[in-house]
Design a protein around this motif. Structure first.
Motif, PDB file in Angstrom:
ATOM      1  N   ARG A 140      48.806  35.695  18.116  1.00 38.57           N
ATOM      2  CA  ARG A 140      50.180  36.009  17.726  1.00 38.57           C
ATOM      3  C   ARG A 140      50.671  35.332  16.444  1.00 38.57           C
ATOM      4  N   ASP A 141      49.871  34.488  15.824  1.00 40.19           N
ATOM      5  CA  ASP A 141      50.334  33.880  14.568  1.00 40.19           C
ATOM      6  C   ASP A 141      49.148  33.631  13.640  1.00 40.19           C
ATOM      7  N   LEU A 142      48.297  34.628  13.517  1.00 44.32           N
ATOM      8  CA  LEU A 142      47.135  34.523  12.630  1.00 44.32           C
ATOM      9  C   LEU A 142      47.599  34.679  11.187  1.00 44.32           C
ATOM     10  N   LYS A 143      47.288  33.692  10.361  1.00 42.05           N
ATOM     11  CA  LYS A 143      47.668  33.711   8.944  1.00 42.05           C
ATOM     12  C   LYS A 143      46.819  32.706   8.192  1.00 42.05           C
ATOM     13  N   ALA A 144      46.884  32.751   6.880  1.00 37.23           N
ATOM     14  CA  ALA A 144      46.049  31.871   6.057  1.00 37.23           C
ATOM     15  C   ALA A 144      46.316  30.396   6.346  1.00 37.23           C
ATOM     16  N   GLY A 153      58.976  43.986  19.912  1.00 43.11           N
ATOM     17  CA  GLY A 153      58.520  42.863  20.727  1.00 43.11           C
ATOM     18  C   GLY A 153      57.265  43.164  21.521  1.00 43.11           C
ATOM     19  N   GLN A 154      56.535  44.224  21.164  1.00 38.27           N
ATOM     20  CA  GLN A 154      55.318  44.594  21.884  1.00 38.27           C
ATOM     21  C   GLN A 154      54.105  43.967  21.198  1.00 38.27           C
ATOM     22  N   PHE A 155      53.278  43.267  21.982  1.00 41.53           N
ATOM     23  CA  PHE A 155      52.091  42.667  21.399  1.00 41.53           C
ATOM     24  C   PHE A 155      50.876  42.894  22.282  1.00 41.53           C
ATOM     25  N   SER A 156      49.722  42.886  21.630  1.00 39.86           N
ATOM     26  CA  SER A 156      48.448  43.133  22.293  1.00 39.86           C
ATOM     27  C   SER A 156      47.346  42.626  21.370  1.00 39.86           C
ATOM     28  N   VAL A 157      46.099  42.910  21.707  1.00 37.87           N
ATOM     29  CA  VAL A 157      45.016  42.517  20.802  1.00 37.87           C
ATOM     30  C   VAL A 157      45.176  43.221  19.460  1.00 37.87           C
ATOM     31  N   LYS A 158      45.783  44.398  19.471  1.00 37.65           N
ATOM     32  CA  LYS A 158      45.969  45.144  18.225  1.00 37.65           C
ATOM     33  C   LYS A 158      46.984  44.465  17.299  1.00 37.65           C
ATOM     34  N   SER A 159      47.840  43.612  17.853  1.00 40.03           N
ATOM     35  CA  SER A 159      48.752  42.825  17.007  1.00 40.03           C
ATOM     36  C   SER A 159      47.955  41.845  16.170  1.00 40.03           C
ATOM     37  N   ASP A 160      46.979  41.196  16.788  1.00 43.52           N
ATOM     38  CA  ASP A 160      46.109  40.276  16.049  1.00 43.52           C
ATOM     39  C   ASP A 160      45.257  41.030  15.033  1.00 43.52           C
ATOM     40  N   ILE A 161      44.844  42.252  15.377  1.00 44.28           N
ATOM     41  CA  ILE A 161      44.052  43.055  14.441  1.00 44.28           C
ATOM     42  C   ILE A 161      44.850  43.332  13.172  1.00 44.28           C
ATOM     43  N   ASP A 191      49.652  51.872  11.038  1.00 45.38           N
ATOM     44  CA  ASP A 191      50.958  51.862  11.686  1.00 45.38           C
ATOM     45  C   ASP A 191      50.826  51.950  13.204  1.00 45.38           C
ATOM     46  N   VAL A 192      50.039  52.892  13.686  1.00 49.78           N
ATOM     47  CA  VAL A 192      49.879  53.114  15.120  1.00 49.78           C
ATOM     48  C   VAL A 192      48.777  52.200  15.656  1.00 49.78           C
ATOM     49  N   PRO A 193      49.047  51.378  16.682  1.00 46.58           N
ATOM     50  CA  PRO A 193      48.048  50.442  17.193  1.00 46.58           C
ATOM     51  C   PRO A 193      46.726  51.093  17.590  1.00 46.58           C
ATOM     52  N   SER A 194      46.783  52.278  18.154  1.00 53.27           N
ATOM     53  CA  SER A 194      45.548  52.944  18.601  1.00 53.27           C
ATOM     54  C   SER A 194      44.654  53.338  17.434  1.00 53.27           C
ATOM     55  N   ASP A 195      45.217  53.401  16.227  1.00 53.78           N
ATOM     56  CA  ASP A 195      44.416  53.718  15.044  1.00 53.78           C
ATOM     57  C   ASP A 195      43.654  52.498  14.529  1.00 53.78           C
ATOM     58  N   ARG A 196      44.025  51.343  14.975  1.00 50.09           N
ATOM     59  CA  ARG A 196      43.340  50.124  14.541  1.00 50.09           C
ATOM     60  C   ARG A 196      42.092  49.894  15.387  1.00 50.09           C
ATOM     61  N   PRO A 197      41.028  49.412  14.776  1.00 46.72           N
ATOM     62  CA  PRO A 197      39.794  49.167  15.544  1.00 46.72           C
ATOM     63  C   PRO A 197      39.907  47.909  16.411  1.00 46.72           C
ATOM     64  N   HIS A 198      39.045  47.783  17.414  1.00 48.69           N
ATOM     65  CA  HIS A 198      38.921  46.545  18.167  1.00 48.69           C
ATOM     66  C   HIS A 198      38.070  45.566  17.365  1.00 48.69           C
ATOM     67  N   MET A 199      38.118  44.316  17.768  1.00 42.47           N
ATOM     68  CA  MET A 199      37.450  43.287  16.978  1.00 42.47           C
ATOM     69  C   MET A 199      35.940  43.435  16.968  1.00 42.47           C
ATOM     70  N   GLN A 200      35.344  43.921  18.045  1.00 41.07           N
ATOM     71  CA  GLN A 200      33.897  44.098  18.048  1.00 41.07           C
ATOM     72  C   GLN A 200      33.462  45.142  17.021  1.00 41.07           C
ATOM     73  N   SER A 201      34.324  46.177  16.833  1.00 42.04           N
ATOM     74  CA  SER A 201      34.032  47.182  15.811  1.00 42.04           C
ATOM     75  C   SER A 201      34.185  46.601  14.412  1.00 42.04           C
ATOM     76  N   VAL A 202      35.183  45.740  14.245  1.00 39.34           N
ATOM     77  CA  VAL A 202      35.405  45.100  12.946  1.00 39.34           C
ATOM     78  C   VAL A 202      34.200  44.258  12.550  1.00 39.34           C
ATOM     79  N   VAL A 203      33.714  43.449  13.476  1.00 39.13           N
ATOM     80  CA  VAL A 203      32.546  42.597  13.186  1.00 39.13           C
ATOM     81  C   VAL A 203      31.341  43.455  12.835  1.00 39.13           C
ATOM     82  N   LEU A 204      31.142  44.523  13.593  1.00 35.60           N
ATOM     83  CA  LEU A 204      30.011  45.418  13.327  1.00 35.60           C
ATOM     84  C   LEU A 204      30.125  46.047  11.942  1.00 35.60           C
TER      85      LEU A 204
END
Length: 439
Positions: A246-250, A299-307, A378-391
């Motif tokens: 919830r607070d990933l930043k440089a 105020g909605q958060f999920s793994v896609k918020s971190d993505i 914009d839409v959370p479902s359009d963002r990949p999961h982290m395992q896909s990002v790493v791949l």
């Protein structure tokens, strides 16, 4: 016998017996009174001693706390006395909390005097930086180990909930790309977290400093990107608990002596159940510029918020430009919008930080920009999961989906006309690094 009685030498039996009984009775009564008095005196003495012992104990305990000498065998046993965090959408689940308190792994409760000495009484010369939690100091323990001490500022918007949250969450996490918590210190009115020391401080100290960013060549930046991605993958999928940062930043990416990244600051983190996908809160926390639109506005958060936050961070690493306060081009309100425009026009290489010179690999840079734009959809479902990002990061042959226009596009922007159908267009002021609720 009668002669003896007459002469006075033999007493009258009845008189003697009566006299004897009277004497014994008086003696017994006297003894009873004395015994009763003795019992009362003894009871009073015991009560006085008990009261004195209790007073001495609490006086000693108070003095021990004041002098930072309170000794408690387990950091979690101490945390158990702190105000409980209720099981609600604003907190750690009660079951997880109890489990965390039973799973302590090598954390230490430090005396205030030791931390004070280690940091040279929190001298300004040892201050490493200042965050939402409070100042961070460098220190050295008596055995020579270097530490970083995060000291909760009394004016900080964060408090015991975030403090306890960070301790319990991070104690359960073990990964090379997550900062290691050594312990904490709670004494007087102080609350401090003690971490392993990162000699190169945080990523933003290099990335956004013109005199330092040249130390980040492309190989180092790509290693940082991959390390952050693997750390997030561990939080989202591979750890015993599913953690939303919830607070990933440089500023929350620390760099060790070899410039390897370590995700830090878990005060805002939340634990999800394995079957949980979304949570809503009325208490939006984090940093503008890194917040996903659904979190900032609903105020909605999920793994896609971190993505989303990772996508912003990835674009910052490539460009060397801070998203918050973006002013690189007047037509674009933020970095993702500017990056999408150039990438969409096959001008992605224009985004590369000039400090990189010719050290970069074009294919890797363009792939990172592509992935970054995919993460800030914009839409959370359009963002990949982290395992896909790493791949996608490590495998050059992996097909990467084409991104749509990213979130937070200003309504007044000229690029609004080609917004995909069905996409909501938002505007948020990025000219300030102000954050909600104490960050």
């Amino acid at each position: 016998m009668s002669w003896l009685r007459r002469t006075g030498w033999a007493p009258n039996t009845e008189e003697a017996w009566t006299s004897f009984r009277h004497h014994i009775s008086n003696h017994v009564k006297g003894q009873g009174k004395r015994a009763k008095v003795s019992s009362i005196v003894l009871a009073i003495m015991v009560l006085v001693i008990l009261i004195a012992d209790v007073w001495v104990y609490y006086y000693w305990l108070h003095e021990a706390k004041q002098n930072g000498k309170q000794r408690i065998g387990s950091i979690m046993s101490l945390l158990g006395f702190l105000p409980c965090i209720k099981a609600s959408n604003e907190s750690i689940d009660a079951t997880m909390l109890e489990d965390g308190m039973n799973q302590e792994k090598g954390a230490e409760l430090f005396d205030f005097a030791i931390i004070e000495t280690a940091t040279d009484k929190f001298s300004n010369a040892n201050m490493l930086g200042q965050g939402g939690f409070g100042p961070v100091y460098k220190g050295k323990l008596p055995e020579g180990q270097e530490i970083a001490v995060k000291r909760l500022s009394r004016s900080s918007g964060q408090g015991i909930l975030e403090f306890r949250n960070e301790v319990i969450v991070i104690l359960k996490l073990q990964h090379r790309n997550l900062v290691k918590l050594l312990g904490c210190c709670i004494t007087r009115k102080e609350k401090m977290l003690v971490y392993e020391y990162m000699p190169n401080k945080s990523l933003d100290a290099f990335l956004f400093d013109l005199s330092e960013k040249e130390k980040l060549d492309w190989a180092t930046r790509f290693n940082i990107i991959e390390g952050i991605a693997r750390g997030l993958l561990y939080l989202h999928r591979d750890s015993r608990l599913m953690i939303i940062h919830r607070d990933l930043k440089a500023g929350n990416i620390l760099l060790d002596g070899e410039m390897n990244p370590k995700i830090s600051d878990f005060g805002m983190a939340r634990i999800f159940g394995r079957n949980q996908t979304l949570e809503t809160t009325n208490r939006v926390v984090g940093t503008f510029g890194y917040m996903s639109p659904e979190y900032a506005m609903a105020g909605q958060f999920s793994v896609k918020s971190d993505i989303f936050s990772f996508g912003v961070l990835l674009l910052e690493i490539v460009t060397g430009i801070r998203n918050a306060g973006f002013s690189h081009h007047e037509q674009y309100p933020n970095l993702p919008a500017y990056a999408w425009k150039l990438w969409n026009e096959d001008r992605g290489l224009e985004l590369i930080d000039l400090a990189l010179g010719d050290s970069y690999i074009q294919a890797e840079v363009l792939r990172c920009i592509h992935i970054g734009l995919l993460c800030v959809q914009d839409v959370p479902s359009d963002r990949p999961h982290m395992q896909s990002v790493v791949l996608m990061l490590v495998n050059e042959t992996t097909t990467i989906p084409i991104p749509k226009k990213p979130a937070f596009i200003d309504k007044g922007s000229p690029s609004n006309t080609d917004s995909p159908p069905g996409h909501s267009v938002y505007s948020i002021n990025y000219a300030s690094n102000t954050t909600c609720d104490g960050r």
